[in-house]
Design an enzyme around this catalytic site. Structure first.
Site, short mmCIF file in Angstrom:
data_model
loop_
_atom_site.label_atom_id
_atom_site.label_comp_id
_atom_site.label_asym_id
_atom_site.label_seq_id
_atom_site.Cartn_x
_atom_site.Cartn_y
_atom_site.Cartn_z
N SER A 1 0.90 -1.18 0.09
CA SER A 1 -0.14 -0.35 -0.04
C SER A 1 1.41 1.46 -0.09
CB SER A 1 -0.80 0.04 0.85
OG SER A 1 -0.58 0.13 2.64
N ASN A 2 2.26 0.93 0.70
CA ASN A 2 2.88 2.64 0.64
C ASN A 2 3.80 2.50 -0.59
OD1 ASN A 2 3.52 3.90 3.55
ND2 ASN A 2 3.57 1.81 3.51
N ARG B 1 22.46 -15.28 2.55
CA ARG B 1 22.74 -13.65 2.47
C ARG B 1 23.06 -12.70 1.30
NH1 ARG B 1 22.78 -8.77 7.50
NH2 ARG B 1 21.61 -11.07 8.31
N LEU C 1 20.09 -2.16 12.06
CA LEU C 1 18.03 -2.09 11.95
C LEU C 1 17.58 -1.06 12.65
CD1 LEU C 1 15.88 -3.40 10.36
CD2 LEU C 1 16.06 -4.72 12.84
N ASP C 2 16.09 0.29 11.71
CA ASP C 2 15.88 0.67 12.32
C ASP C 2 16.61 2.37 13.16
OD1 ASP C 2 13.00 -0.48 10.96
OD2 ASP C 2 13.16 -1.47 12.80
N ILE D 1 16.41 -8.05 6.26
CA ILE D 1 17.47 -7.23 7.02
C ILE D 1 18.81 -6.55 5.88
CG2 ILE D 1 19.57 -6.74 8.53
CD1 ILE D 1 16.82 -8.01 10.65
N LEU D 2 18.79 -6.02 5.41
CA LEU D 2 19.82 -6.04 4.64
C LEU D 2 21.05 -5.83 5.16
CD1 LEU D 2 18.05 -3.61 2.07
CD2 LEU D 2 18.79 -5.96 1.75
N MET E 1 10.65 -6.98 3.82
CA MET E 1 10.79 -7.54 5.09
C MET E 1 11.72 -8.64 5.50
SD MET E 1 8.04 -6.96 7.14
CE MET E 1 8.18 -8.01 8.37
N ASN F 1 13.10 3.77 4.02
CA ASN F 1 12.07 2.75 5.12
C ASN F 1 11.36 3.59 5.83
OD1 ASN F 1 11.75 -0.09 5.44
ND2 ASN F 1 12.68 0.22 7.28
N HIS G 1 8.67 2.54 8.41
CA HIS G 1 9.14 2.41 10.24
C HIS G 1 7.78 2.56 10.71
CE1 HIS G 1 10.06 -0.91 12.89
NE2 HIS G 1 9.63 0.23 13.94
N SER H 1 7.57 6.88 10.37
CA SER H 1 8.99 7.26 10.40
C SER H 1 9.05 6.87 9.30
CB SER H 1 10.05 7.32 11.30
OG SER H 1 9.87 7.14 12.51
C1 GRF Z 1 4.20 -0.76 6.85
O1 GRF Z 1 3.38 -0.22 8.04
C2 GRF Z 1 5.73 -0.08 7.01
O2 GRF Z 1 5.78 0.63 8.25
C3 GRF Z 1 6.70 -1.59 7.79
O3 GRF Z 1 5.41 -2.57 6.91
C4 GRF Z 1 4.72 -1.71 6.43
C5 GRF Z 1 4.04 -1.47 4.85
O4 GRF Z 1 2.55 -1.74 4.54
N1 GRF Z 1 7.60 -0.97 7.35
P1 GRF Z 1 2.35 -1.89 2.88
O5 GRF Z 1 2.30 -3.62 2.20
O6 GRF Z 1 2.72 -1.01 2.26
O7 GRF Z 1 0.22 -2.01 3.01
#
Ligand code: GRF
Length: 218
Positions: free
Chosen positions: A15-16, A67, A146-147, A94-95, A92, A109, A111, A138
Site C-alpha cells: 500500500s505504501n 544473504r 536496523l531501524d 534485513i540488508l 521484511m 525505509n 517504520h 517514521s
Molecule cells: C508499513 O506499516 C511499514 O511501516 C512497514 O511495513 C508496512 C508495509 O505496509 N515497514 P504496506 O505493504 O506498504 O501496505
C-alpha cells in the site's frame, strides 16, 4: 525539470508503494517509479504495481543460498533499473552492511513507530501495552543498524482508549501514505539530503524530524 528515478522494494501488500506511485502520477512530480522489486512471487503489491503500469521484478529469496548472494542479486536488479533512490516499503528482510553501503544516502525505509521508539516488530501492540498517548510512523535513511538510520519525517497520531493493534495499524497506514511520498518529493526536489550519515533540509542540518500531524487519521 529533472525527474528522479525511484525503485520501491516490497515483501507484502504494497500500500505504501501504491501511495508513492500515485503521488508521482501528477504532471508536476519530481520523481517517477521506474521499478517495483519483490523478494517473493506472492507479494500482493506486485499485482498492484502491474495495475499501475509499473515494471516489476522478483528476486526470490528462497533461491539464494545466503544473504550475501540475495543482497548482491537485489543490488544488481536495482542498479539495472537506473533508480537513484530506493524506497523500502514493507520489505521484511534485513540488508547486509555491504548492501547498505552500496546505496548509502539513497536508501529509505518506513517504520511503523515514532523512532527511536519500538524498533523491530509488533510496534502497535508495544505502543499500546506501554500506554503511550502518541504513536505513528517514521521515514528514515537506512544505515547498517536496523531501524536506526537518521529520521527525516514522522507522522504522528494520538492513541485512543480501546484502540487495538489493527485499528492503530489502519490509522498509521493513512499517515504513512502521506509522509512517504512527501519525503520522496523532497529528496527529488533536492531539499532533503543525507551527508555523512546526517540529514540536511534546505542545506541546514535537520535536528528534529519533520512532522506531519493528520487529524483525519488521528
Ligand atoms: C508499513 O506499516 C511499514 O511501516 C512497514 O511495513 C508496512 C508495509 O505496509 N515497514 P504496506 O505493504 O506498504 O501496505
Amino acid at each position: 525539470m529533472t525527474v528522479l528515478p525511484v525503485a520501491v522494494v516490497i515483501s507484502g501488500r504494497g500500500s505504501n508503494m501504491e501511495a508513492i506511485v500515485r503521488a508521482s502520477l501528477s504532471g508536476t512530480s519530481r520523481y517517477r517509479v521506474v521499478r517495483v522489486v519483490a523478494d517473493r512471487d506472492g507479494a500482493g503489491g506486485l499485482t498492484r504495481a502491474v495495475a499501475l503500469g509499473i515494471p516489476t521484478s522478483v528476486v526470490p529469496v528462497k533461491q539464494f543460498s545466503d544473504r550475501a548472494a540475495f543482497d548482491a542479486a537485489l543490488a544488481a536488479e536495482l542498479e539495472a533499473s537506473g533508480a537513484q533512490l530506493v524506497a523500502l516499503a514493507g520489505f521484511m528482510r534485513i540488508l547486509s552492511a555491504e548492501f547498505v553501503q552500496r546505496f548509502e544516502g539513497k536508501l529509505l525505509n518506513i517504520h511503523p513507530s515514532l523512532l527511536p521508539k519500538y524498533k523491530g516488530l509488533d510496534t502497535h501492540a508495544r505502543a499500546l501495552a506501554a500506554g503511550d498517548s502518541e504513536h505513528g510512523a517514521s521515514v528514515h535513511f537506512v544505515t547498517a543498524e536496523l531501524d536506526g538510520g537518521p529520521v527525516i519525517m514522522q507522522g504522528r497520531l494520538r492513541l485512543r482508549a480501546g484502540d487495538t493493534p489493527d485499528a492503530v495499524s489502519a490509522r498509521v497506514h493513512t499517515l504513512e501514505h502521506i509522509i512517504y511520498p512527501h519525503v520522496c518529493s523532497l529528496i527529488a526536489a533536492g531539499r532533503i539530503e543525507c551527508r555523512a550519515g546526517a540529514v540536511f533540509f534546505d542545506g541546514a542540518p535537520l535536528t528534529e524530524p519533520l512532522i506531519e500531524e493528520n487529524d483525519a487519521a488521528a
